[in-house]
Scaffold this motif. Structure first.
Motif, mmCIF file in Angstrom:
data_model
loop_
_atom_site.group_PDB
_atom_site.id
_atom_site.type_symbol
_atom_site.label_atom_id
_atom_site.label_comp_id
_atom_site.label_asym_id
_atom_site.label_seq_id
_atom_site.Cartn_x
_atom_site.Cartn_y
_atom_site.Cartn_z
ATOM 1 N N THR A 24 23.696 106.982 36.806
ATOM 2 C CA THR A 24 24.931 106.233 36.585
ATOM 3 C C THR A 24 26.111 106.792 37.362
ATOM 4 N N ASN A 25 25.890 107.828 38.134
ATOM 5 C CA ASN A 25 26.922 108.370 39.002
ATOM 6 C C ASN A 25 26.431 108.426 40.441
ATOM 7 N N GLU A 26 25.614 107.447 40.807
ATOM 8 C CA GLU A 26 25.062 107.394 42.152
ATOM 9 C C GLU A 26 26.196 107.359 43.173
ATOM 10 N N ILE A 27 26.023 108.119 44.226
ATOM 11 C CA ILE A 27 27.066 108.255 45.230
ATOM 12 C C ILE A 27 26.472 108.052 46.614
ATOM 13 N N VAL A 28 27.273 107.478 47.497
ATOM 14 C CA VAL A 28 26.885 107.320 48.897
ATOM 15 C C VAL A 28 27.947 108.022 49.722
ATOM 16 N N ASN A 29 27.511 108.854 50.639
ATOM 17 C CA ASN A 29 28.448 109.538 51.525
ATOM 18 C C ASN A 29 28.653 108.707 52.783
ATOM 19 N N VAL A 30 29.914 108.555 53.167
ATOM 20 C CA VAL A 30 30.291 107.751 54.321
ATOM 21 C C VAL A 30 31.289 108.558 55.148
ATOM 22 N N HIS A 31 31.149 108.524 56.456
ATOM 23 C CA HIS A 31 32.116 109.205 57.318
ATOM 24 C C HIS A 31 33.482 108.553 57.153
ATOM 25 N N GLU A 32 34.512 109.381 57.137
ATOM 26 C CA GLU A 32 35.858 108.848 56.936
ATOM 27 C C GLU A 32 36.305 107.921 58.061
ATOM 28 N N GLN A 33 35.637 107.954 59.194
ATOM 29 C CA GLN A 33 36.000 107.089 60.311
ATOM 30 C C GLN A 33 35.109 105.850 60.418
ATOM 31 N N ASP A 34 34.304 105.578 59.393
ATOM 32 C CA ASP A 34 33.445 104.406 59.411
ATOM 33 C C ASP A 34 34.324 103.148 59.472
ATOM 34 N N VAL A 35 34.178 102.384 60.532
ATOM 35 C CA VAL A 35 35.049 101.242 60.789
ATOM 36 C C VAL A 35 34.936 100.180 59.699
ATOM 37 N N ALA A 36 33.717 99.812 59.334
ATOM 38 C CA ALA A 36 33.518 98.763 58.327
ATOM 39 C C ALA A 36 34.058 99.190 56.972
ATOM 40 N N MET A 37 33.818 100.442 56.599
ATOM 41 C CA MET A 37 34.299 100.914 55.301
ATOM 42 C C MET A 37 35.829 100.980 55.272
ATOM 43 N N ASN A 38 36.419 101.473 56.338
ATOM 44 C CA ASN A 38 37.875 101.533 56.392
ATOM 45 C C ASN A 38 38.491 100.140 56.351
ATOM 46 N N ALA A 39 37.864 99.175 57.001
ATOM 47 C CA ALA A 39 38.349 97.794 56.954
ATOM 48 C C ALA A 39 38.242 97.237 55.535
ATOM 49 N N ALA A 40 37.153 97.543 54.846
ATOM 50 C CA ALA A 40 36.984 97.074 53.469
ATOM 51 C C ALA A 40 38.036 97.682 52.542
ATOM 52 N N MET A 41 38.302 98.972 52.710
ATOM 53 C CA MET A 41 39.307 99.628 51.866
ATOM 54 C C MET A 41 40.707 99.093 52.161
ATOM 55 N N LEU A 42 40.997 98.839 53.425
ATOM 56 C CA LEU A 42 42.290 98.272 53.798
ATOM 57 C C LEU A 42 42.437 96.872 53.208
ATOM 58 N N HIS A 43 41.387 96.053 53.318
ATOM 59 C CA HIS A 43 41.421 94.702 52.757
ATOM 60 C C HIS A 43 41.643 94.753 51.243
ATOM 61 N N ALA A 44 40.950 95.640 50.580
ATOM 62 C CA ALA A 44 41.110 95.768 49.128
ATOM 63 C C ALA A 44 42.542 96.131 48.777
ATOM 64 N N ASN A 45 43.092 97.097 49.487
ATOM 65 C CA ASN A 45 44.457 97.521 49.193
ATOM 66 C C ASN A 45 45.455 96.406 49.493
ATOM 67 N N GLN A 46 45.254 95.706 50.593
ATOM 68 C CA GLN A 46 46.181 94.638 50.962
ATOM 69 C C GLN A 46 46.067 93.413 50.064
ATOM 70 N N SER A 47 44.930 93.248 49.396
ATOM 71 C CA SER A 47 44.745 92.105 48.487
ATOM 72 C C SER A 47 44.901 92.512 47.025
ATOM 73 N N LEU A 48 45.490 93.650 46.791
ATOM 74 C CA LEU A 48 45.633 94.179 45.436
ATOM 75 C C LEU A 48 46.416 93.235 44.523
ATOM 76 N N GLU A 49 47.326 92.441 45.071
ATOM 77 C CA GLU A 49 48.086 91.494 44.250
ATOM 78 C C GLU A 49 47.169 90.480 43.577
ATOM 79 N N THR A 50 46.072 90.113 44.234
ATOM 80 C CA THR A 50 45.091 89.206 43.634
ATOM 81 C C THR A 50 44.525 89.820 42.361
#
Length: 158
Positions: free
Chosen positions: A24-50
């Protein structure tokens, strides 16, 4: 230097009726410069009002509101799902829903306060289907198919 960040997965699905024995605490390690992951995090933050609008005005069938929050200390960086979300004048507060694997400043069950800029994802269920969860959508493409199938079924995306 490429740092690796830990992204917690399963707390997102911990309350699912789809039962399978998994960490229940499964974790995936991702490089901090992963383009797709950074885009997803940016999208999430920018759509936080939703997310905020839905949190403040839940619809019938809505449940399990959560924010994923970046936590860092001298040991590294992890992104934790936080539940029991409340909006504060300076951002949010809630309860950490995962055990720490890297950082030592928080752990499961800790109540934390955090600023909007630390939010890396958001999610809620609508009639059993996960909404948001942009980082999970990226992670599904990185995992073995059996693991991805588990998550897609757990969150109602299959």
């Amino acid at each position: 230097m490429n740092k690796i960040i830990g992204l917690i997965l399963l707390a997102l699905a911990a309350c699912s009726s789809f039962a399978e024995e998994r960490d229940t605490n499964e974790i995936v390690n991702v490089h901090e410069q992963d383009v797709a992951m950074n885009a997803a995090m940016l999208h999430a933050n920018q759509s936080l009002e939703t997310f905020i609008e839905r949190l403040q005005n839940p619809q019938e069938g809505d449940s399990d509101f959560a924010l994923k929050v970046k936590i860092s200390d001298e040991h590294g960086v992890e992104h934790f799902w936080v539940t029991n979300i409340a909006i504060t004048p300076d951002g949010f507060e809630g309860v950490v829903a995962n055990e720490a694997r890297t950082v030592e400043v928080v752990d499961i069950g800790h109540k934390i306060k955090f600023a909007r800029d630390l939010v890396s994802d958001w999610s809620y269920d609508s009639h059993g289907v996960k909404q948001g969860a942009f980082t999970l959508r990226v992670l599904l493409k990185m995992m073995p198919e059996d693991q991805a199938a588990y998550y897609r079924k757990t969150v109602g995306w299959d």
